[in-house]
Design a protein around this motif. Structure first.
Motif, short mmCIF file in Angstrom:
data_model
loop_
_atom_site.label_atom_id
_atom_site.label_comp_id
_atom_site.label_asym_id
_atom_site.label_seq_id
_atom_site.Cartn_x
_atom_site.Cartn_y
_atom_site.Cartn_z
N ILE A 15 0.84 -1.21 0.00
CA ILE A 15 0.00 0.00 0.00
C ILE A 15 0.87 1.25 0.00
O ILE A 15 0.58 2.22 -0.68
CB ILE A 15 -0.95 0.00 1.20
CG1 ILE A 15 -2.19 -0.82 0.85
CG2 ILE A 15 -1.35 1.39 1.62
CD1 ILE A 15 -3.29 -0.75 1.86
N GLN A 30 -5.38 2.92 -4.06
CA GLN A 30 -5.62 3.14 -5.48
C GLN A 30 -6.83 4.06 -5.59
O GLN A 30 -7.64 4.16 -4.67
CB GLN A 30 -5.92 1.81 -6.20
CG GLN A 30 -4.73 0.86 -6.27
CD GLN A 30 -3.68 1.36 -7.25
OE1 GLN A 30 -3.97 2.16 -8.14
NE2 GLN A 30 -2.46 0.92 -7.07
N CYS A 36 -7.13 -1.66 -8.07
CA CYS A 36 -6.57 -2.25 -6.86
C CYS A 36 -6.08 -3.65 -7.19
O CYS A 36 -6.87 -4.58 -7.37
CB CYS A 36 -7.63 -2.29 -5.75
SG CYS A 36 -6.92 -2.48 -4.09
N CYS A 40 -2.31 -4.64 -3.68
CA CYS A 40 -3.13 -3.63 -3.03
C CYS A 40 -4.20 -4.27 -2.15
O CYS A 40 -4.36 -3.93 -0.98
CB CYS A 40 -3.76 -2.74 -4.10
SG CYS A 40 -5.18 -1.75 -3.58
N LEU A 41 -4.95 -5.22 -2.70
CA LEU A 41 -6.03 -5.87 -1.95
C LEU A 41 -5.50 -6.59 -0.73
O LEU A 41 -6.08 -6.51 0.37
CB LEU A 41 -6.78 -6.85 -2.86
CG LEU A 41 -7.66 -6.24 -3.95
CD1 LEU A 41 -8.09 -7.31 -4.95
CD2 LEU A 41 -8.88 -5.55 -3.34
N GLY A 127 -10.25 2.25 -3.28
CA GLY A 127 -9.25 2.15 -2.22
C GLY A 127 -9.84 2.07 -0.83
O GLY A 127 -9.10 2.11 0.15
#
Length: 314
Positions: A15, A30, A36, A40-41, A127
């Motif tokens: 992140i 994001q 994402c 990211c997730l 996000g």
């Protein structure tokens, strides 16, 4: 090993890097749900786990209005085990789907002296976390027979589930979804026929941490004939890990008493009254067959309907 804030630092690195990219808005992993990525997730899931353990929503990127359920009961956020969790025992199995903007985790937790197993599905948009779905299983909510639950200290996941599958060896999203439905079709009114999927002799299933090592043979025996109906929805497809995740219910009418297995032996149904299991269940596919299954489920009132299920599908 228990989840701690120090261990969160490495998981959050994705992140931090994403937020520093040109064009990224400060404070957001994001700017759009479709942007994402897997990294990211899964970093957002790490933030969620830290916030949950600390009872502090400010530690994760929640949207202003979050839909939250625990065992298919919708409630204000935060509530339920957000107020009582004291340890994230792990180990965590994290699954992610950038196409759907969803991420999930299977882990073990404690609420002071009460051990249990937790599955979480998050929806991430822009996000921010917009949906939180918990399935929590303890011995208390498995009071009806059978009671498939292990000790949290012994909780493990088969390594194959978390392995990234080479692109050339992957099934398509539609094929992964079909395998999940095939599993449930085989489980429903089980008569020994395997429908819409296949299993290896070595395929395993862990339900609330408890290991079942004869998945194929059990299905072929027809031992689950007491499952009258399996309602399901696919909520995540992790293409890199080749895992499909479903929300569902297994309904037992309780009408079946004695029945014959495929080898001619007589069996007695353990369900003698109407009852349902509510679940989040994941299916790993390798070489075109299901190789491992992991599930967290709890005893639900008969024919419980998930608040996440659209009215037209109920």
């Amino acid at each position: 090993m228990a989840f701690t804030h120090k261990r969160l630092a490495a998981a959050m690195a994705g992140i931090v890097l994403l937020s520093a990219m040109p064009g990224a808005q400060p404070g957001l992993a994001q700017t759009q749900a479709e942007a994402c990525s897997k990294t990211c997730l899964e970093a957002i899931m790490a933030q969620y786990r830290a916030a949950y353990l600390a009872h502090d929503p400010s530690l994760a990127p929640f949207a202003p209005n979050v839909r939250y359920t625990e065992n298919n009961i919708e409630m204000p956020f935060p509530d339920g085990t957000w107020d009582t969790v004291t340890e994230d025992v792990g180990p965590a199995l994290v699954l992610s789907d950038p196409v759907m903007g969803t991420v999930a985790v299977f882990t073990a937790i404690r609420q002071r002296r009460v051990p249990g197993f937790l599955a979480v599905r998050l929806k991430v948009e822009g996000g921010q976390i917009t949906e939180v779905e918990h399935i929590i299983s303890t011995r208390r909510n498995l009071s009806s027979p059978p009671t498939p639950i292990a000790e949290v200290e012994d909780y493990v996941h088969e390594p194959i589930i978390d392995q990234i599958v080479p692109v050339a060896a992957r099934s398509t999203r539609d094929q992964l979804i079909a395998h999940a439905h095939g599993y449930f079709d085989t489980l429903q009114l089980n008569d020994g026929e395997i429908r819409g999927t296949c299993f290896f002799d070595s395929t395993t299933r862990r339900e609330n941490g408890l290991l079942f090592s004869q998945v194929k043979a059990d299905f072929q025996s027809g031992r689950y004939a007491f499952n009258n109906r399996v309602r399901r929805e696919i909520v995540l497809v992790d293409e890199e890990r080749q895992v499909a995740l479903a929300r569902g219910f297994i309904d037992h009418k309780g009408q079946l008493d004695t029945y014959l297995l495929t080898d001619g032996r007589e069996a007695t149904s353990i369900f003698q009254e109407p009852q349902s299991w509510g679940l989040l269940e994941a299916f790993k596919v390798n070489d075109g067959c299901i190789s491992a299954v992991v599930a967290t489920f709890y005893q639900a009132p008969y024919y419980t309907v998930s608040p996440w299920t659209p009215p037209e599908q109920r």
